[in-house]
Design a protein around this motif. Sequence first.
Motif, short mmCIF file in Angstrom:
data_model
loop_
_atom_site.label_atom_id
_atom_site.label_comp_id
_atom_site.label_asym_id
_atom_site.label_seq_id
_atom_site.Cartn_x
_atom_site.Cartn_y
_atom_site.Cartn_z
N MET A 1 9.14 -0.95 -4.40
CA MET A 1 8.15 -0.06 -4.98
C MET A 1 7.26 -0.85 -5.95
O MET A 1 7.78 -1.56 -6.81
CB MET A 1 8.82 1.09 -5.71
N PRO A 2 5.94 -0.72 -5.82
CA PRO A 2 5.05 -1.45 -6.72
C PRO A 2 5.09 -0.87 -8.13
O PRO A 2 5.16 0.33 -8.32
CB PRO A 2 3.67 -1.27 -6.09
N SER A 3 5.06 -1.76 -9.13
CA SER A 3 5.06 -1.32 -10.52
C SER A 3 4.19 -2.26 -11.33
O SER A 3 3.89 -3.37 -10.91
CB SER A 3 6.48 -1.29 -11.08
N LEU B 1 4.60 3.15 -8.53
CA LEU B 1 3.95 3.93 -7.48
C LEU B 1 4.90 4.06 -6.30
O LEU B 1 5.79 3.26 -6.14
CB LEU B 1 2.68 3.22 -6.99
N ASP B 2 4.66 5.07 -5.46
CA ASP B 2 5.38 5.05 -4.19
C ASP B 2 4.61 4.10 -3.28
O ASP B 2 3.54 3.61 -3.63
CB ASP B 2 5.55 6.46 -3.60
N ASP B 3 5.15 3.78 -2.11
CA ASP B 3 4.50 2.79 -1.26
C ASP B 3 3.64 3.41 -0.16
O ASP B 3 3.39 2.81 0.86
CB ASP B 3 5.52 1.82 -0.68
N THR B 4 3.13 4.62 -0.39
CA THR B 4 2.26 5.30 0.55
C THR B 4 0.89 4.64 0.57
O THR B 4 0.32 4.35 -0.48
CB THR B 4 2.10 6.78 0.16
N VAL C 1 -0.83 -3.90 0.23
CA VAL C 1 -1.39 -4.63 -0.91
C VAL C 1 -1.87 -3.60 -1.93
O VAL C 1 -2.61 -2.68 -1.59
CB VAL C 1 -2.56 -5.54 -0.49
N VAL C 2 -1.44 -3.73 -3.18
CA VAL C 2 -1.81 -2.79 -4.24
C VAL C 2 -3.00 -3.34 -5.00
O VAL C 2 -3.01 -4.50 -5.41
CB VAL C 2 -0.64 -2.59 -5.23
#
Length: 66
Positions: free
Chosen positions: A11-13, A29-32, A59-60
């Motif tokens: 999970m991105p943070s 964030l969720d990975d949607t 990619v965030v």
Amino acid sequence: MADGDEIFLTMPSTSITCPFWGQSSEVVLDDTEGEQNLITDCEVCCRPIEVRAGIVNRVVEWTHES
């Protein structure tokens, strides 16, 4: 990949700073895929902090913090 972007396996943070108090805290964030808006409260002053990010091909791109 632009500066501030990241590719993730979990999970991105990121760490954000409260614009009112200056306290740092982590948001996840969720990975949607797509645009995401998150409102989280500062752990010290309890005021809301808005975070926006876009996720494309895992990619965030963190686009906004207020």
